[in-house]
Design a protein around this motif. Structure first.
Motif, PDB file in Angstrom:
ATOM      1  N   ARG B 164     -11.381 -11.091  -8.906  1.00  0.00           N
ATOM      2  CA  ARG B 164     -10.331 -10.080  -9.031  1.00  0.00           C
ATOM      3  C   ARG B 164     -10.957  -8.694  -9.181  1.00  0.00           C
ATOM      4  O   ARG B 164     -10.533  -7.736  -8.545  1.00  0.00           O
ATOM      5  CB  ARG B 164      -9.511 -10.415 -10.283  1.00  0.00           C
ATOM      6  N   LEU B 167     -12.358  -7.415  -5.945  1.00  0.00           N
ATOM      7  CA  LEU B 167     -11.301  -6.953  -5.040  1.00  0.00           C
ATOM      8  C   LEU B 167     -10.882  -5.534  -5.430  1.00  0.00           C
ATOM      9  O   LEU B 167     -10.732  -4.655  -4.580  1.00  0.00           O
ATOM     10  CB  LEU B 167     -10.102  -7.909  -5.121  1.00  0.00           C
ATOM     11  N   SER B 168     -10.729  -5.311  -6.738  1.00  0.00           N
ATOM     12  CA  SER B 168     -10.363  -3.973  -7.213  1.00  0.00           C
ATOM     13  C   SER B 168     -11.446  -2.974  -6.841  1.00  0.00           C
ATOM     14  O   SER B 168     -11.149  -1.866  -6.391  1.00  0.00           O
ATOM     15  CB  SER B 168     -10.179  -3.977  -8.735  1.00  0.00           C
ATOM     16  N   ALA B 171     -11.215  -2.102  -3.236  1.00  0.00           N
ATOM     17  CA  ALA B 171     -10.043  -1.263  -2.983  1.00  0.00           C
ATOM     18  C   ALA B 171     -10.301   0.174  -3.405  1.00  0.00           C
ATOM     19  O   ALA B 171      -9.900   1.116  -2.720  1.00  0.00           O
ATOM     20  CB  ALA B 171      -8.827  -1.825  -3.724  1.00  0.00           C
ATOM     21  N   SER B 175      -9.648   2.729  -0.534  1.00  0.00           N
ATOM     22  CA  SER B 175      -8.434   3.523  -0.624  1.00  0.00           C
ATOM     23  C   SER B 175      -8.049   3.689  -2.084  1.00  0.00           C
ATOM     24  O   SER B 175      -7.242   2.924  -2.613  1.00  0.00           O
ATOM     25  CB  SER B 175      -7.320   2.821   0.159  1.00  0.00           C
ATOM     26  N   THR B 178      -4.371   3.703  -3.008  1.00  0.00           N
ATOM     27  CA  THR B 178      -3.745   2.384  -3.038  1.00  0.00           C
ATOM     28  C   THR B 178      -4.093   1.669  -4.335  1.00  0.00           C
ATOM     29  O   THR B 178      -3.220   1.119  -5.009  1.00  0.00           O
ATOM     30  CB  THR B 178      -4.241   1.548  -1.851  1.00  0.00           C
ATOM     31  N   ALA B 179      -5.376   1.688  -4.682  1.00  0.00           N
ATOM     32  CA  ALA B 179      -5.802   1.016  -5.900  1.00  0.00           C
ATOM     33  C   ALA B 179      -5.058   1.591  -7.100  1.00  0.00           C
ATOM     34  O   ALA B 179      -4.560   0.846  -7.956  1.00  0.00           O
ATOM     35  CB  ALA B 179      -7.308   1.174  -6.078  1.00  0.00           C
ATOM     36  N   ASP B 180      -4.954   2.903  -7.136  1.00  0.00           N
ATOM     37  CA  ASP B 180      -4.267   3.565  -8.241  1.00  0.00           C
ATOM     38  C   ASP B 180      -2.810   3.123  -8.304  1.00  0.00           C
ATOM     39  O   ASP B 180      -2.290   2.753  -9.353  1.00  0.00           O
ATOM     40  CB  ASP B 180      -4.358   5.085  -8.039  1.00  0.00           C
ATOM     41  N   ALA B 181      -2.156   3.132  -7.147  1.00  0.00           N
ATOM     42  CA  ALA B 181      -0.738   2.754  -7.109  1.00  0.00           C
ATOM     43  C   ALA B 181      -0.547   1.307  -7.548  1.00  0.00           C
ATOM     44  O   ALA B 181       0.510   0.946  -8.053  1.00  0.00           O
ATOM     45  CB  ALA B 181      -0.176   2.963  -5.704  1.00  0.00           C
ATOM     46  N   MET B 182      -1.556   0.482  -7.342  1.00  0.00           N
ATOM     47  CA  MET B 182      -1.407  -0.919  -7.712  1.00  0.00           C
ATOM     48  C   MET B 182      -1.948  -1.203  -9.112  1.00  0.00           C
ATOM     49  O   MET B 182      -2.093  -2.351  -9.511  1.00  0.00           O
ATOM     50  CB  MET B 182      -2.108  -1.821  -6.685  1.00  0.00           C
ATOM     51  N   GLY B 183      -2.244  -0.157  -9.849  1.00  0.00           N
ATOM     52  CA  GLY B 183      -2.594  -0.347 -11.243  1.00  0.00           C
ATOM     53  C   GLY B 183      -4.075  -0.573 -11.520  1.00  0.00           C
ATOM     54  O   GLY B 183      -4.437  -1.008 -12.602  1.00  0.00           O
ATOM     55  N   VAL B 184      -4.947  -0.284 -10.546  1.00  0.00           N
ATOM     56  CA  VAL B 184      -6.383  -0.391 -10.801  1.00  0.00           C
ATOM     57  C   VAL B 184      -6.846   0.928 -11.412  1.00  0.00           C
ATOM     58  O   VAL B 184      -6.398   1.998 -11.005  1.00  0.00           O
ATOM     59  CB  VAL B 184      -7.147  -0.664  -9.485  1.00  0.00           C
ATOM     60  N   ARG B 185      -7.746   0.849 -12.411  1.00  0.00           N
ATOM     61  CA  ARG B 185      -8.250   2.085 -13.024  1.00  0.00           C
ATOM     62  C   ARG B 185      -9.371   2.629 -12.146  1.00  0.00           C
ATOM     63  O   ARG B 185     -10.505   2.147 -12.197  1.00  0.00           O
ATOM     64  CB  ARG B 185      -8.768   1.798 -14.421  1.00  0.00           C
ATOM     65  N   ARG B 309      -5.167  12.386  -8.098  1.00  0.00           N
ATOM     66  CA  ARG B 309      -3.852  11.783  -7.937  1.00  0.00           C
ATOM     67  C   ARG B 309      -2.773  12.809  -7.647  1.00  0.00           C
ATOM     68  O   ARG B 309      -1.951  12.628  -6.774  1.00  0.00           O
ATOM     69  CB  ARG B 309      -3.473  11.000  -9.175  1.00  0.00           C
TER      70      ARG B 309
END
Lengths: 515, 312
Positions: B164, B167-168, B171, B175, B178-185, B309
Motif C-alpha cells: 500500500r 502504491l502511495s 502515485a 501525480s 491525485t495522491a493528495d485528493a485520495m488522502g495520501v500525505r 495544492r
C-alpha cells in the motif's frame, strides 16, 4: 443535446428524503478570496440525501471553488461547512473523504500509469499493508452492477477513453464509501450518449440515498437530471429553485443576470465580392490517408460560411491551410486577391486574414505571457517594444470585451476559459481584417460569453468581413452561418443555405451517410 | 578456474558495483517520490568522511557505516526541506548539496588525508554457497554489505509493486494532485523517501571508505560514483532489479581497466579504459535527455516538480 432521456427516472429518489431531515452537507455564509478575485461571498447551500443538486453558473461564478471547499481541497476564508448538521473543519481532501464527501474534478485525479484497480485503492487505509487484487475486483463488480459502471480493473487508466476514466473516478469515490459526490462539469468531455449513461448512474445514486452535486453551466442537462438547482453568479447565490418549477429561460436569466438572446443571426444584406478563395486544396501527408481532398470554397464580404464536421475530418487542417500554417499538397488559397498558398502565416495575415484557432492556449496565445504581450504578438514591431501603447491597447481590449483580469500584466494562463477567448478575439478582431477564420469560437464558454461572441462575429459580418466558421457544434453553425458546408473525410459533401438547413440532413452528412 | 582473471574481475565488479547500487537505490526511492536529488556525490563524500572519522576513532567499521548513513540522511533532509517545503528549484538545491558536501568533507578530512583505515569491513563468505564453483567465488565470498544490498533491492521491489505504501509512493511521484485528493500525505511521503535516499547514499559513501578505498582522500574516494549513480537510476528505468544489474555492469566498467591490463590486452591506452564508466554515463544521459524516451523509460511524471495544492 444532453440527456433528456434520463429525466424519466428523475425525482424518484427525492421523495425518500423528507425536507425535515438535516442536509447531509451544508455551507453557511462561505467566503473565499484568491489574489485579485473574490471567488465566493456569503454562499449558502444545502444538499440533502437522495437528491441531485445542480450548481449552475457561468465560468468564474465560483461553482468549482464552492465544491472544492465542500470536499476539503480549499479552506473557506469565512463561514462554516456543516456535515449532518454539525460544523466541521475539512483541512484537506482526506478529511472530506473521511466524512463521506468526494469530488470528481474536471481534470481527473487519476494516475495514468496505474491500472484501474490501483487507482481505486490508492490512499485507502482499509487496504491491507500488502495489497491483494481480489478484494477490489469483487467490490468493483458489485458497484458496476448497482450503478451501471463497468470497467476492466486491469486496464491501464492512460489507455482508457475519457468517458471510461470518468467512470473510474466515480467508482473510486463510491468504493471509498462517499455519501456526497460532487462532480465538476462532468459532461464537458462526454458524447451525448455517454452523458445519458452518466445521468442514469447519478439518478441511481440518488435513489440509493446518496447526495449528488452536479456543477454545470448547461441549462438542458441541469433541467434533465437535477431535483434542485442553486444558481451562482459572481461568487454569490442568486437563488435556489426546484427543477420542475423552473425553465431554461428563468435559469438563463438568473445565471447571466439579464435577458439572453441566443436566437440565430443572419446576414442582413447580400454578400459582396469574394474575399477568400480556396481552390482544389488537398493535403496528403506521405504514407497516410489524405486529410483534405480537393476542397474548394469561397467566402464573400459580409457573409459567414460555416464548415461543420465531426472532429478529425479535416476542419483543423483546412483552417491551418487557409491561415497559412500549413502548405497544401495541391491547390491555392487567395486572400483578398493575394495568393498566400504555402507562404506562411505572415503572408496570410499581411493579406488581411485574422485567425482564431480552436486551440486557444496552444496556438492562439502564449499562456505564460501577459495580456499586453499576447496582444503584441500579431502587431508589426520595430526593434524596440513600445510598452506604453501596448499597455493602453491591452486596457482597451479588457474594457471593451469585459475581460475579468487583474490588468494588462495578468498572465493569460490565469484567466478562465471565456476570458481567454475574449483576449484572443480582442487581438484578432481589433485588426483591420477582411477575412476572419474562427474555429469552435464558443466551445467551453458559458451562455453569457456565447452570446457575446456571436454578437461580435455578427457585428464583423455587418462590417463587411468574410467569416469562415469551423465547428463541430451544429447549434453554433446553425446560429450564425449564411451558408453551411459539411466536411467528411477531407471532402465537402454537402452545401446548404444557412436558413433552410435540416438538422437530420446535416447530421447524416457529417456521419458520411448523406452524400 | 575459480581464480581465473575473468572470475576475479567479476567478483571485483560486484564489490565495485555495491556502493553504486546503494547510492542509486536511494536516489531511485527519492525520484519515485518525485524529488530529484542531484546531491548524491555530496552525500556520499560526507558519509565517507564521517564514517572514516568514527570508524578510525572507535575501531568499529559498523559504527562508521551507521554514522555515514546518518550524515547522508541529514544532508538529504536539508534537500527535502528546500525542495518540498520551500519549493526551491531542485536542480539548484541538489547542486548546492554537492558543493556543500564536497567542501565540508574536505575540511573534515584534512587532518586524516592519506591515513589508512585499519578498522575495515571484511569478507564474510557464506557457508556452503561460497564453495559453488565460479558463482560462489563471484557472489558469495563478499562482505555483509554486499548481501545486505541484495536484500534491500528485493525489499524495494516488493515495496514498490506490492504494498500500500509503495502504491502511495508511486502515485506521489506520478501525480501528486491525485495522491493528495485520495488522502495520501504528499509532503510526508516526499520527505521520508528523500531522507531514505540520503541514508543509502551515505551508506554507499561509507562503504567505499570502509571496504574499498584503503585511505581517505577527498579526490579519490568517490571518484564521481555519485554522478554515475544518477545515470544508473535512469538506466534502470526506475526499477530496483535492473538497477542492481546496471550497478554491476558499471562496476565491471570501473574494473575493466585493471582486468584488461592484467589479461595483457594491449592497444587500448589505460586512460581510455578508465574513461569507460563515465562514457557509459554520458551515453545514458544523452539518450534519456529526449523527453519522449524518458517518459517511455518510466520516469516519474512529476519528477522535479514541486507540489502546491492551492494553485488556481
Amino acid at each position: 443535446m444532453s440527456g433528456q432521456s434520463a429525466s424519466g427516472a428523475r425525482r424518484s429518489g427525492a421523495d425518500a428524503a423528507s425536507s425535515a431531515e438535516a442536509p447531509v452537507v451544508e455551507a453557511r455564509g462561505v467566503g473565499k478570496v484568491f489574489p485579485g478575485v473574490t471567488a465566493n461571498a456569503g454562499v449558502d447551500l444545502a444538499v440533502r440525501r437522495g437528491e441531485v443538486h445542480a450548481l449552475l453558473g457561468e465560468n468564474g461564478a465560483g461553482k468549482s471553488t464552492l465544491a472544492s471547499i465542500l470536499c476539503g481541497l480549499y479552506q473557506p476564508d469565512e463561514g462554516t461547512v456543516l456535515v449532518d448538521g454539525r460544523p466541521v473543519t475539512l483541512r484537506n481532501p482526506r478529511d472530506g473523504l473521511a466524512r463521506g464527501i468526494g469530488m470528481v474534478h474536471q481534470h481527473f485525479r487519476l494516475v495514468e500509469r496505474f491500472t484501474v484497480a490501483e487507482n481505486i485503492v490508492l490512499g485507502d487505509r482499509r487496504q491491507p499493508l500488502v495489497l491483494s487484487a481480489g478484494r477490489v475486483r469483487s467490490a468493483m463488480v458489485e458497484l458496476g452492477e448497482r450503478y451501471g459502471l463497468s470497467i476492466d480493473p486491469d486496464a491501464r487508466v492512460g489507455d482508457l477513453a475519457v468517458g471510461e476514466q470518468q467512470r473510474v473516478e466515480i467508482t473510486k469515490m463510491l468504493y471509498r464509501g462517499v455519501d456526497v459526490l460532487l462532480l465538476d462539469e462532468p459532461t464537458a468531455v462526454l458524447t451525448p450518449q455517454e452523458a445519458d449513461a452518466l445521468f442514469t448512474t447519478l439518478r441511481a445514486m440518488a435513489a440509493d440515498g446518496k447526495a449528488v452535486v452536479l456543477i454545470s453551466h448547461k441549462l438542458g442537462e441541469v433541467l434533465a437530471v437535477a431535483d434542485r438547482v442553486t444558481v451562482l453568479r459572481d461568487g454569490r447565490v442568486v437563488g435556489a429553485v426546484a427543477a420542475d418549477a423552473t425553465d431554461r429561460h428563468q435559469l438563463a436569466t438568473m445565471m447571466v443576470g439579464r435577458e439572453v438572446d441566443l436566437s440565430p443571426r443572419r446576414a442582413q444584406s447580400p454578400p459582396g465580392v469574394a474575399v477568400l478563395d480556396v481552390r482544389g486544396v488537398s493535403l496528403r501527408p506521405p504514407g497516410r490517408p489524405a486529410r483534405l481532398a480537393g476542397v474548394s470554397l469561397q467566402v464573400h464580404a459580409g457573409e459567414v460560411v460555416g464548415v461543420a464536421g465531426v472532429a478529425g475530418n479535416g476542419q483543423r487542417e483546412l483552417a491551418e491551410v487557409v491561415a497559412g500554417l500549413r502548405a497544401p499538397t495541391e491547390g491555392t488559397v487567395v486572400v483578398a486577391g493575394r495568393g498566400t498558398t504555402g507562404r506562411g502565416a505572415r503572408a496570410a495575415r499581411g493579406a488581411g486574414l485574422a485567425y482564431v484557432p480552436e486551440d486557444r492556449l496552444g496556438t492562439g496565445l502564449a499562456p505564460s505571457l501577459s495580456i499586453a504581450d499576447n496582444l503584441l504578438l500579431t502587431r508589426p514591431l520595430g526593434f524596440f517594444v513600445d510598452r506604453r501603447t501596448a499597455t493602453a491597447d491591452a486596457r482597451c481590449v479588457i474594457e471593451r470585451f469585459d475581460v475579468k483580469a487583474t490588468g494588462p500584466a495578468a498572465a493569460v494562463r490565469g484567466l478562465s476559459g471565456g476570458n481567454v477567448q475574449k483576449v484572443l478575439l480582442g487581438r484578432e478582431l481589433s485588426d483591420s481584417c477582411t477575412v476572419l477564420v474562427v474555429a469552435s469560437p464558443t466551445r467551453g464558454l458559458d451562455v453569457g460569453a456565447i452570446e457575446f461572441v456571436r454578437d461580435l462575429l455578427d457585428e464583423r459580418r455587418r462590417g463587411g468581413v468574410g467569416v469562415l466558421l469551423l465547428s463541430e457544434d451544429l447549434d453554433e453553425i446553425r446560429a450564425l452561418a449564411d451558408r453551411i458546408l459539411v466536411l467528411f473525410e477531407g471532402r465537402i459533401v454537402l452545401e446548404r443555405a444557412g436558413g433552410d438547413a435540416d438538422l437530420t440532413e446535416l447530421g447524416l452528412a457529417m456521419a458520411g451517410a448523406g452524400a | 578456474m575459480n581464480d581465473s582473471a575473468i572470475v576475479l574481475t567479476l567478483a571485483a565488479a560486484v564489490a565495485a558495483g555495491t556502493p553504486l547500487a546503494l547510492a542509486a537505490l536511494g536516489e531511485l526511492l527519492t525520484e519515485r517520490a518525485g524529488v530529484l536529488n542531484l546531491g548524491v556525490e555530496g552525500m556520499m563524500l560526507l558519509g565517507a568522511v564521517t564514517a572514516f572519522l568514527v570508524g578510525d576513532a572507535t575501531a568499529d567499521p559498523w559504527l562508521g557505516l551507521v554514522t555515514g548513513m546518518l550524515t547522508g540522511g541529514a544532508l538529504a533532509a536539508v534537500h527535502a526541506f528546500l525542495s518540498v517545503t520551500m519549493r526551491a528549484n531542485q536542480i539548484v538545491a541538489g547542486l548546492a548539496l554537492v558543493i556543500f558536501g564536497t567542501g565540508l568533507s574536505t575540511f573534515l578530512g584534512q587532518p586524516v588525508e592519506g591515513r589508512p583505515l585499519t578498522a575495515r569491513i571484511t569478507t564474510a563468505a557464506v557457508p556452503v554457497l561460497a564453495d559453488i564453483p565460479v558463482a560462489g567465488r563471484i557472489l558469495f565470498q563478499q562482505d555483509l554489505v554486499v548481501y545486505a544490498t541484495w536484500a534491500l533491492v528485493l525489499a524495494a521491489t516488493f515495496y514498490l509493486t506490492r504494498t500500500r505504501a509503495g502504491l502511495s509512493l508511486r502515485a506521489v511521484g506520478e501525480s501528486p494532485a491525485t495522491a493528495d485528493a485520495m488522502g495520501v500525505r504528499v509532503a510526508a511521503t516526499r520527505y521520508a523517501h528523500t531522507i531514505a535516499g540520503g541514508l543509502l547514499a551515505g551508506a554507499g559513501g561509507a562503504y567505499l571508505i570502509l571496504a574499498r578505498v584503503p585511505s581517505w582522500s577527498q579526490a579519490a574516494t568517490t571518484n564521481g560514483v555519485g554522478w554515475i549513480a544518477l545515470a544508473l537510476v535512469v538506466f534502470s528505468s526506475w526499477r530496483p532489479l535492473r538497477l542492481l544489474a546496471g550497478a554491476y555492469l558499471f562496476g565491471a566498467a570501473l574494473r575493466a581497466n585493471f582486468a584488461l591490463q592484467a589479461a595483457g590486452v594491449r592497444g587500448i591506452p589505460a586512460e581510455v579504459l578508465a574513461l569507460l564508466p563515465y562514457l557509459l554515463t554520458i551515453a545514458v544521459m544523452i539518450g534519456l535527455s529526449f523527453s519522449d524516451l524518458r517518459r517511455r523509460a518510466g520516469a516519474p511524471a512529476a519528477l522535479g516538480l514541486p507540489y502546491v495544492r492551492d494553485e488556481r
